[in-house]
Design a protein around this motif. Structure first.
Motif, PDB file in Angstrom:
ATOM      1  N   ALA A  24       0.828  -1.200   0.000  1.00 20.73           N
ATOM      2  CA  ALA A  24       0.000   0.000   0.000  1.00 20.73           C
ATOM      3  C   ALA A  24       0.870   1.260   0.000  1.00 20.73           C
ATOM      4  O   ALA A  24       0.602   2.223  -0.732  1.00 20.73           O
ATOM      5  CB  ALA A  24      -0.928  -0.005   1.211  1.00 20.73           C
ATOM      6  N   VAL A  34      -4.530   5.656  -2.456  1.00 19.48           N
ATOM      7  CA  VAL A  34      -4.923   4.379  -1.852  1.00 19.48           C
ATOM      8  C   VAL A  34      -6.028   4.638  -0.841  1.00 19.48           C
ATOM      9  O   VAL A  34      -6.046   5.674  -0.165  1.00 19.48           O
ATOM     10  CB  VAL A  34      -3.711   3.722  -1.148  1.00 19.48           C
ATOM     11  CG1 VAL A  34      -4.120   2.458  -0.415  1.00 19.48           C
ATOM     12  CG2 VAL A  34      -2.606   3.426  -2.159  1.00 19.48           C
ATOM     13  N   LEU A  88      -7.696   0.934  -4.984  1.00 19.14           N
ATOM     14  CA  LEU A  88      -7.123   2.070  -5.715  1.00 19.14           C
ATOM     15  C   LEU A  88      -8.256   2.834  -6.400  1.00 19.14           C
ATOM     16  O   LEU A  88      -8.914   2.294  -7.298  1.00 19.14           O
ATOM     17  CB  LEU A  88      -6.121   1.580  -6.766  1.00 19.14           C
ATOM     18  CG  LEU A  88      -4.925   0.759  -6.269  1.00 19.14           C
ATOM     19  CD1 LEU A  88      -4.095   0.266  -7.458  1.00 19.14           C
ATOM     20  CD2 LEU A  88      -4.068   1.569  -5.317  1.00 19.14           C
TER      21      LEU A  88
END
Length: 223
Positions: A24, A34, A88
């Motif tokens: 991430a 993110v 995403l």
């Protein structure tokens, strides 16, 4: 928020949890926003929000689109305590062209030998249910001839995709072409869509005059 979430979330090993957080953060460091997803609990997802009716993969935060971040410190905090899915948001750094597996393989084979070279090659992720996701430069709509293909979806503003190494009930999301393999570059959306049109033609899909290659839109220049 997480006081009463129903089913127990999936237990990940310390190594898996660290990997989720590191991946991430890596996405964030490369400028990809993110946002944390709901946690997998057996065959459903739980986000901790009271009364949330969604059992499929979905954002953990109600204001997920506004909260999505490229700040590595903030992103790391989200994954420090919970095994969130990794989502995403699309329509920012990239859009995503989602197509079924049989077309995905044809398009990927075609872009590997495409005369334009890197201009049509980019990251591609695959879900365990057989959906292929081609990351492309943002902002271009679907070509008119693709708008009526029910199994072709363009994810732009207001949407998101689950990214590796997120687990779904059917298995793990994976990269067919990792961002590193594509040098974190994104292909021209028109070129990928035109390649998809050719893949459809090769499978025997009837084409209208608007699908004649000479009439297809050219890729944008200077972006």
């Amino acid at each position: 928020m997480w006081g009463n979430v129903g089913p127990r979330v999936a237990r990940l090993s310390p190594l898996e949890r660290v990997r989720l957080r590191r991946v991430a953060v890596r996405y964030a460091l490369h400028g990809w926003a993110v946002t944390p997803g709901a946690c997998l609990a057996r065959s459903r997802f739980v986000c901790g929000r009271a009364g949330c009716p969604t059992v499929g993969c979905h954002p953990a935060l109600e204001d997920w689109e506004h909260a999505a971040s490229t700040d590595p410190a903030r992103v790391a905090t989200w994954w420090r305590s919970r095994p969130h899915g990794l989502l995403l948001p699309t329509g920012r750094s990239f859009d995503v062209l989602e197509i079924p597996a049989h077309l995905g393989r044809l398009v990927l084979d075609a872009v590997r030998v495409h005369p334009v070279g890197p201009g049509v090659r980019g990251p591609v992720l695959v879900t365990p249910t057989g959906r292929w996701m081609f990351l492309v430069r943002p902002g271009d709509p679907l070509r008119p001839e693709l708008e009526h293909c029910f199994d072709v979806v363009l994810h732009g503003r207001g949407s998101w995709v689950a990214a590796p190494p997120t687990r779904l009930p059917e298995g793990q999301v994976r990269w067919a072409v990792a961002p590193e393999q594509a040098r974190w570059q994104l292909p021209d959306a028109y070129l990928v869509q035109n390649t998809l049109v050719e893949a459809l033609r090769s499978t025997g899909v009837a084409l209208t005059p608007a699908l004649v290659p000479g009439q297809l839109p050219l890729p944008r220049r200077g972006r």
